[in-house]
Design a protein around this motif. Structure first.
Motif, short mmCIF file in Angstrom:
data_model
loop_
_atom_site.label_atom_id
_atom_site.label_comp_id
_atom_site.label_asym_id
_atom_site.label_seq_id
_atom_site.Cartn_x
_atom_site.Cartn_y
_atom_site.Cartn_z
N PRO A 146 0.90 -1.37 0.09
CA PRO A 146 0.07 0.03 -0.07
C PRO A 146 0.72 1.41 0.11
O PRO A 146 0.48 2.32 -0.44
N ARG A 147 2.00 1.32 0.57
CA ARG A 147 2.74 2.33 0.72
C ARG A 147 4.00 2.66 -0.68
O ARG A 147 4.66 3.42 -0.69
N THR A 148 3.96 1.69 -1.46
CA THR A 148 4.95 1.85 -2.63
C THR A 148 4.06 2.91 -3.63
O THR A 148 3.23 2.90 -4.07
N GLU A 149 5.16 3.65 -3.92
CA GLU A 149 4.69 4.58 -5.00
C GLU A 149 6.05 4.90 -5.99
O GLU A 149 7.11 4.65 -5.82
N PRO A 150 5.89 4.76 -7.40
CA PRO A 150 4.38 4.55 -8.04
C PRO A 150 4.11 3.33 -7.89
O PRO A 150 5.11 2.36 -7.77
N LYS A 151 2.77 2.93 -8.04
CA LYS A 151 2.32 1.48 -8.21
C LYS A 151 2.83 0.92 -9.60
O LYS A 151 2.97 1.66 -10.50
N PRO A 152 2.69 -0.42 -9.75
CA PRO A 152 2.84 -0.96 -11.03
C PRO A 152 1.69 -0.77 -11.94
O PRO A 152 0.86 -0.30 -11.57
N ASP A 153 2.20 -0.34 -13.23
CA ASP A 153 1.32 -0.08 -14.08
C ASP A 153 0.72 -1.30 -14.74
O ASP A 153 1.43 -2.06 -15.54
N GLU A 154 -0.45 -1.57 -14.27
CA GLU A 154 -1.03 -3.13 -14.54
C GLU A 154 -1.17 -3.42 -15.87
O GLU A 154 -0.94 -4.63 -16.36
N ALA A 155 -1.80 -2.42 -16.83
CA ALA A 155 -2.19 -2.64 -18.11
C ALA A 155 -0.68 -3.01 -18.87
O ALA A 155 -0.54 -4.02 -19.71
N LEU A 156 0.21 -2.11 -18.67
CA LEU A 156 1.59 -2.22 -19.30
C LEU A 156 2.33 -3.55 -18.86
O LEU A 156 2.89 -4.48 -19.62
N GLY A 157 2.20 -3.81 -17.40
CA GLY A 157 2.79 -4.89 -16.97
C GLY A 157 2.28 -6.31 -17.58
O GLY A 157 3.10 -7.08 -17.98
#
Ligand code: GLC
Length: 564
Positions: free
Chosen positions: A355-366
């Motif tokens: 929850p505290r990680t920024e930025p989060k993974p780009d789900e679509a790109l990933g």
């Protein structure tokens, strides 16, 4: 079994699927997956054309490190079932044409293993203490650890015992959690125990073992102080006194002969985080193991030159010892590649995302990149490992609250941004509308499942009825099914790779010559890539038939063949 799994060197081209038992299928509703759950669900894996499954530990264990802390190597933890349940699983898997590898954890036991409790009770100087790495402490009263080694999970790698009368006692080494004391592999007694453990499971009919921490068993004599390099890129050039010590190899030569007692087709696969690849190849010399996970490939960043170098160096290094490369992109210790490839850069292995990680993974790109790299991987010569859930396109679960976390490394690191490995271990979805997405009968789950996972459920990704329908079917599961079918039919795993140049710096292009020769092109750049004219599409990870085949979009792989 099918012809494909009869040959003694089946593993050279095998596709092996990792089952993480606690998160695969729970038959009794306690929220923890179990062996009967796996057996019931096995037929659902049949359409993946798998040669084998590998089961992470299901042995008797206090579960301090999800079963990698074994208290009895020759029994099943009641939470997972019984030895009879294991025999049923093995028989069903063999009936479906899949071999079974189990996980052997020889670097350390649980602190509740009877060898360790006996060693603690027997006291300093006893024969029992020679089975582990007990040492007196430094300092006037032995109050300091015997050396400065750090645990992989954080903190010191030493723990001091306290005698029953309260007096501080000797220290023991634990490269992982405090509950995982390291065995002393210079002990012939320890070696003999493990020969018998291997035989116990081989007699039951297992086809091989994935060997946990296969680079860690031998420690440098004298256990000298050591400070790991701060710069991770220099790791390959530094000698660690507890990793990749030359003494490990005689252990595997010994095990090789034990496996031979049961025929030529039993295998050992090393989990060895060793670089460079020419060193890792030492684990798969003809008289040692058959396979070693290729973490250099897994960790290669999203760049055509980086991935090409990883592939090229792997093939060369393994070939030099007569072995084949073993490709892998995900497992229970790393960020799922559908998320990892959506981060630039991803956090170091083991850190996790939360929850505290920024930025989060780009789900679509990933996911796009994951599909592209998987399709590239499944054409490569050699063995391939898949991790449960990747065929569904599952991302890392990045929302697990701290209060639900279980990974001991989360608790030992004391850093708000170190989440550990729970995010890739969340129970997988089978049916969108069932409680717990069909993982358990009542929705119980040892780690919370994300609310958004219904869309990844297996029943939401039905297989096309006709081959041509794959062209318009976008499900990740369909991509895996079709790619794995073509890989099997055409024996790409036994093929020969030749690089193709001329597609630009962002492309990875090669042919694989097997029963049929295919051209594989991956576009790792940001602009569309011109495709060669005249080569019909074999398969792609995007729907294609409705558009001209002259350009390959970014983050896409295509398999093409010469016109007949
Ligand atoms: C291996 C396992 C990992 C475990 C560690 C200690 O790396 O894959 O899950 O925590 O060994 O056994």
């Amino acid at each position: 079994m099918t012809d494909n799994v009869k040959t003694s060197d089946w593993w050279r081209s095998a596709t092996i699927y990792q089952i993480y038992p606690r998160s695969f299928a729970d038959s009794n509703g306690d929220g923890l997956g179990d062996l009967p759950g796996i057996t019931q669900r096995l037929p659902e894996l049949e359409s993946l054309f798998l040669d084998a499954i590998w089961l992470s530990p299901f042995f008797t264990s206090p579960q301090k490190d999800a079963g990698y802390d074994v208290a009895d190597y020759c029994d099943v933890d009641p939470r997972f079932g019984t030895l009879g349940d294991f025999d049923d699983l093995l028989a069903e898997s063999h009936r479906l044409g899949m071999r079974v590898l189990i996980d052997l954890v020889p670097n350390h036991t649980s602190d509740q293993h009877e060898w360790f409790t006996a060693a603690v009770a027997a006291g300093p100087g006893s024969e029992e203490r020679t089975h582990y790495l007990f040492r007196d402490g430094k300092g006037a009263t032995g109050e300091l650890p015997p050396n400065n080694w750090l645990s992989v999970f954080g903190g010191s790698a030493w723990e001091r015992l306290t005698a029953p009368d309260g007096t501080p006692e000797q220290w023991y080494l634990h490269i992982f959690d405090v509950s995982q004391p390291d065995l002393d592999w210079t002990s012939e007694w320890v070696r003999e125990q493990f020969r018998e453990i291997l035989r116990f499971w081989l007699r039951r009919g297992v086809d091989g073992f994935r060997v946990d921490v296969a680079h860690g068993l031998a420690k440098k004599e004298g256990l000298p102080d050591f400070t790991p390099p701060a710069d991770p890129s220099s790791v390959a050039t530094v000698e660690y006194p507890y990793w990749a010590q030359p003494g490990v190899h005689e252990i595997y030569r010994d095990w090789h002969t034990v496996l031979q007692e049961f025929g030529p087709d039993r295998v050992l696969c090393a989990e060895a985080w060793v670089e460079p690849l020419s060193d890792l190849a030492n684990w798969v010399r003809p008289d040692e193991m058959q396979q070693a996970f290729n973490f250099t490939f897994l960790e290669a960043k999203w760049s055509a030159p980086a991935i090409r170098t990883a592939i090229e160096t792997s093939i060369e290094a393994f070939d030099a010892v007569g072995a084949v490369a073993t490709w892998v992109l995900s497992n229970h210790d790393v960020l799922r590649h559908a998320s990892r490839l959506g981060m630039n850069p991803p956090p170091p292995q083991g850190t996790g995302v939360g929850p505290r990680t920024e930025p989060k993974p780009d789900e679509a790109l990933g996911l796009r990149r994951a599909r592209a790299e998987t399709l590239m991987m499944l054409a490569l010569p050699g063995g391939a490992y898949l991790y449960q859930g990747e065929e569904l396109g599952l991302p890392e679960d990045t929302e697990i609250p701290d209060s639900a976390r279980q990974d001991p490394s989360f608790f030992r690191q004391h850093s708000p941004l170190h989440y550990g490995r729970d995010g890739c271990r969340v129970p997988i979805p089978w049916e969108a509308d069932a409680p717990g997405y069909g993982f358990s009968p009542n929705g119980a789950s040892w780690l919370p499942q994300p609310k958004s996972w219904a869309r990844f459920a297996r029943d939401q990704q039905p297989a096309p009825q006709e081959a041509h329908e794959y062209a318009t079917n976008t499900h990740t599961l369909s991509l895996y099914r079709r790619a794995l079918e073509l890989r099997r039919i055409n024996q790409f795993g036994l093929g020969t790779l030749t690089w193709l140049d001329g597609y630009g710096d962002d492309a990875l292009a090669f042919t694989v010559e097997a029963i049929r020769t295919i051209t594989v092109i991956s576009n790792l750049g940001t602009k569309p890539l011109r495709l060669p004219a005249g080569k019909p599409l074999v398969f792609s990870e995007r729907p294609w038939l409705d558009r001209p085949l002259d350009e390959l979009p970014p983050n896409t792989t295509i398999w093409m063949t010469d016109a007949d």
